[in-house]
Design a protein around this motif. Structure first.
Motif, PDB file in Angstrom:
ATOM      1  N   UNK A 119      44.220  33.382  23.109  1.00  0.00           N
ATOM      2  CA  UNK A 119      44.018  33.321  24.342  1.00  0.00           C
ATOM      3  C   UNK A 119      44.801  31.966  25.020  1.00  0.00           C
ATOM      4  N   UNK A 120      46.068  31.900  24.561  1.00  0.00           N
ATOM      5  CA  UNK A 120      46.606  30.773  25.082  1.00  0.00           C
ATOM      6  C   UNK A 120      47.364  31.065  26.697  1.00  0.00           C
ATOM      7  N   UNK A 121      47.058  32.072  27.034  1.00  0.00           N
ATOM      8  CA  UNK A 121      47.563  32.163  28.408  1.00  0.00           C
ATOM      9  C   UNK A 121      46.197  31.888  29.447  1.00  0.00           C
ATOM     10  N   UNK A 122      45.081  31.657  28.976  1.00  0.00           N
ATOM     11  CA  UNK A 122      43.910  31.378  29.659  1.00  0.00           C
ATOM     12  C   UNK A 122      43.997  29.940  29.641  1.00  0.00           C
ATOM     13  N   UNK A 123      44.308  29.275  30.881  1.00  0.00           N
ATOM     14  CA  UNK A 123      44.470  28.038  31.143  1.00  0.00           C
ATOM     15  C   UNK A 123      43.427  27.596  32.225  1.00  0.00           C
ATOM     16  N   UNK A 124      43.211  28.183  33.481  1.00  0.00           N
ATOM     17  CA  UNK A 124      42.449  27.793  34.437  1.00  0.00           C
ATOM     18  C   UNK A 124      41.021  27.811  33.841  1.00  0.00           C
ATOM     19  N   UNK A 183      44.196  34.670  33.742  1.00  0.00           N
ATOM     20  CA  UNK A 183      45.137  34.480  32.638  1.00  0.00           C
ATOM     21  C   UNK A 183      46.332  33.997  33.438  1.00  0.00           C
ATOM     22  N   UNK A 184      46.860  32.729  33.072  1.00  0.00           N
ATOM     23  CA  UNK A 184      48.480  32.296  34.051  1.00  0.00           C
ATOM     24  C   UNK A 184      49.371  32.357  32.967  1.00  0.00           C
ATOM     25  N   UNK A 185      50.017  33.152  32.420  1.00  0.00           N
ATOM     26  CA  UNK A 185      51.069  33.243  31.141  1.00  0.00           C
ATOM     27  C   UNK A 185      52.302  32.407  32.152  1.00  0.00           C
ATOM     28  N   UNK A 186      53.008  31.850  31.132  1.00  0.00           N
ATOM     29  CA  UNK A 186      54.446  31.330  31.481  1.00  0.00           C
ATOM     30  C   UNK A 186      55.292  32.102  31.678  1.00  0.00           C
ATOM     31  N   UNK A 208      41.132  43.187  23.777  1.00  0.00           N
ATOM     32  CA  UNK A 208      41.760  42.960  24.745  1.00  0.00           C
ATOM     33  C   UNK A 208      41.226  41.727  25.651  1.00  0.00           C
ATOM     34  N   UNK A 209      42.276  40.848  25.780  1.00  0.00           N
ATOM     35  CA  UNK A 209      41.852  39.406  26.626  1.00  0.00           C
ATOM     36  C   UNK A 209      42.608  39.829  28.154  1.00  0.00           C
ATOM     37  N   UNK A 210      41.658  40.241  29.054  1.00  0.00           N
ATOM     38  CA  UNK A 210      42.140  39.965  30.604  1.00  0.00           C
ATOM     39  C   UNK A 210      43.777  39.839  30.980  1.00  0.00           C
ATOM     40  N   UNK A 211      44.338  40.955  31.054  1.00  0.00           N
ATOM     41  CA  UNK A 211      45.812  40.754  31.211  1.00  0.00           C
ATOM     42  C   UNK A 211      45.981  40.179  32.748  1.00  0.00           C
ATOM     43  N   UNK A 212      46.770  39.095  32.865  1.00  0.00           N
ATOM     44  CA  UNK A 212      47.184  38.273  33.925  1.00  0.00           C
ATOM     45  C   UNK A 212      48.697  38.405  34.433  1.00  0.00           C
ATOM     46  N   UNK A 213      48.897  37.486  35.249  1.00  0.00           N
ATOM     47  CA  UNK A 213      50.449  37.472  35.769  1.00  0.00           C
ATOM     48  C   UNK A 213      50.477  38.230  37.043  1.00  0.00           C
ATOM     49  N   UNK A 269      48.476  37.337  27.627  1.00  0.00           N
ATOM     50  CA  UNK A 269      47.213  36.496  27.553  1.00  0.00           C
ATOM     51  C   UNK A 269      47.392  35.722  26.244  1.00  0.00           C
ATOM     52  N   UNK A 270      48.132  35.906  25.263  1.00  0.00           N
ATOM     53  CA  UNK A 270      48.091  35.021  24.116  1.00  0.00           C
ATOM     54  C   UNK A 270      49.576  34.084  24.215  1.00  0.00           C
ATOM     55  N   UNK A 271      49.990  34.032  25.414  1.00  0.00           N
ATOM     56  CA  UNK A 271      50.993  33.109  25.740  1.00  0.00           C
ATOM     57  C   UNK A 271      51.037  31.675  24.825  1.00  0.00           C
ATOM     58  N   UNK A 272      52.330  31.466  24.371  1.00  0.00           N
ATOM     59  CA  UNK A 272      52.523  30.204  23.469  1.00  0.00           C
ATOM     60  C   UNK A 272      52.416  30.586  22.167  1.00  0.00           C
ATOM     61  N   UNK A 273      51.886  31.910  21.794  1.00  0.00           N
ATOM     62  CA  UNK A 273      51.720  32.219  20.654  1.00  0.00           C
ATOM     63  C   UNK A 273      50.367  31.747  19.966  1.00  0.00           C
TER      64      UNK A 273
END
Ligand SMILES: [Zn+2]
Ligand SMILES: [Zn+2]
Length: 351
Positions: free
Chosen positions: A110-115, A88-91, A294-299, A103-107
């Motif tokens: 799963x918005x944080x999951x980009x890769x 997860x690569x949040x902004x 829970x979805x995979x915390x990143x950052x 993980x829910x970046x951008x509202x």
């Protein structure tokens, strides 16, 4: 234009090695030369078209590598440094991120999951890490690629399942399924102070590793009814926390059935069907139970912490790497991983 090899989703049932131009990092991004990566259960969902991604997308979301080039505005890093980035690569800058829901970046769910989902992923010779400033985490001196390979996804996910269950010292915890994420949840429960951890699976190798990761008791659910056995072990009390790490109605329901009133069901599974809640196991809604997902915390900070756990020696993630492949043999790696033959847990892929 220089080319690189990349594993791309072609069509349902087909992920193949292809050639793509080596990308260049845009503002705020970093180009990373991948030195080791791996395949996740989610990639298998992509392969089987159970989770949709664009045709031609490079898959993979677990990068270990070296910074090759930095885009404009990325400071505090240098080319040549060894890094990992989370799945997860949040902004780090949006409302969701500021509220801690990275993980829910951008509202978006799963918005944080980009890769390997909305942008090209890590099963390639090179990968662009978006929001590099928020996501690049330096690998501590002395740790090998394989030692930190579980940090980007399964370790942070499994640990988060235990953390979100709010495990306390002395808790009794059940973990349903001992695949890679379930095993990490078991290890996380142990780290958080659970003193009785009951792990459920059927695969003998997984149950054996489960004990190494922290399980006190293991139940082979083909031989023993796990609900009855857990209620017997807990003298009818049930467990404080039940962790679901498979994504099936049956295991979700079993979690509810072994959970004491007031307990927490922490769900990590990826479900591909509607879930039902049985009335009796739900105490008609009056059991004071919590259900958390829970979805995979990143950052970067989360990754720093995961690597810190590895460096401390408190958990050894290396037994989870059971097989090794070259990127050239990625199709064979998928074949093995998807079939779950030969006691496979995680495969290390090296370009
Ligand atoms: Zn994953
Ligand atoms: Zn964000």
């Amino acid at each position: 234009m220089a080319k690189m090899k990349a594993a791309v989703f072609v069509e349902p049932g087909r992920i193949t090695l292809d050639e793509k131009p080596i990308p260049s990092p845009g503002p705020g991004e970093a180009l990373v030369r991948v030195t080791t990566t791996t395949i996740c259960g989610t990639d298998v969902h992509i392969l089987k078209a159970e989770y949709p991604v664009a045709k031609g997308l490079t898959v993979g979301h677990e990068p270990v590598g070296v910074i090759e080039a930095l885009g404009a505005g990325v400071t505090g890093f240098e080319e040549g440094q060894r890094i990992i980035a989370g799945a997860i690569t949040p902004c780090g800058q949006c409302a969701s991120c500021f509220q801690g829901h990275h993980s829910q970046c951008g509202g978006r769910p799963m918005g944080g999951w980009q890769l390997g989902n909305s942008v090209d992923g890590s099963q390639a010779e090179y990968v662009v890490i978006p929001n590099a400033q928020a996501n690049l985490a330096l690998v501590p001196e002395g740790l090998s690629d394989e030692q930190v390979l579980m940090c980007p996804d399964i370790m942070t996910t499994g640990f988060a399942g235990a953390e979100r269950g709010k495990i306390r010292i002395g808790d009794t915890v059940a973990v349903f399924a001992q695949g890679p994420i379930g095993l990490c949840a078991t290890a996380g429960a142990r780290l958080l102070g659970a003193t009785r951890i009951i792990a459920v699976d059927t695969v003998a190798e997984r149950l054996a590793i489960s004990k190494r990761m922290g399980a006190d008791e293991v139940i082979d659910f083909r031989r023993t009814d796990p609900v009855a056995e857990i209620m017997r072990i807990t003298e009818g009390r049930g467990v404080d926390v039940a962790i679901e790490a498979l994504g099936l109605q049956e295991t979700f329901q079993s979690c509810l059935r072994v959970l004491k009133p007031g307990g927490t069901l922490s769900s990590l599974g990826v479900y591909s069907d509607d879930l039902g809640v049985p009335l009796d196991a739900f105490a008609a809604g009056l059991g004071d139970r919590e259900i958390v997902t829970t979805l995979c915390p990143g950052g970067a900070e989360r990754m720093r912490r995961m690597m810190g756990v590895v460096a401390s020696g408190r958990v050894d993630m290396e037994p989870l790497v059971t097989h090794r492949f070259k990127l050239d043999d990625i199709e064979a790696a998928y074949d093995l991983f998807a079939s779950q033959r030969d006691g496979v847990l995680k495969v290390a892929i090296t370009p």
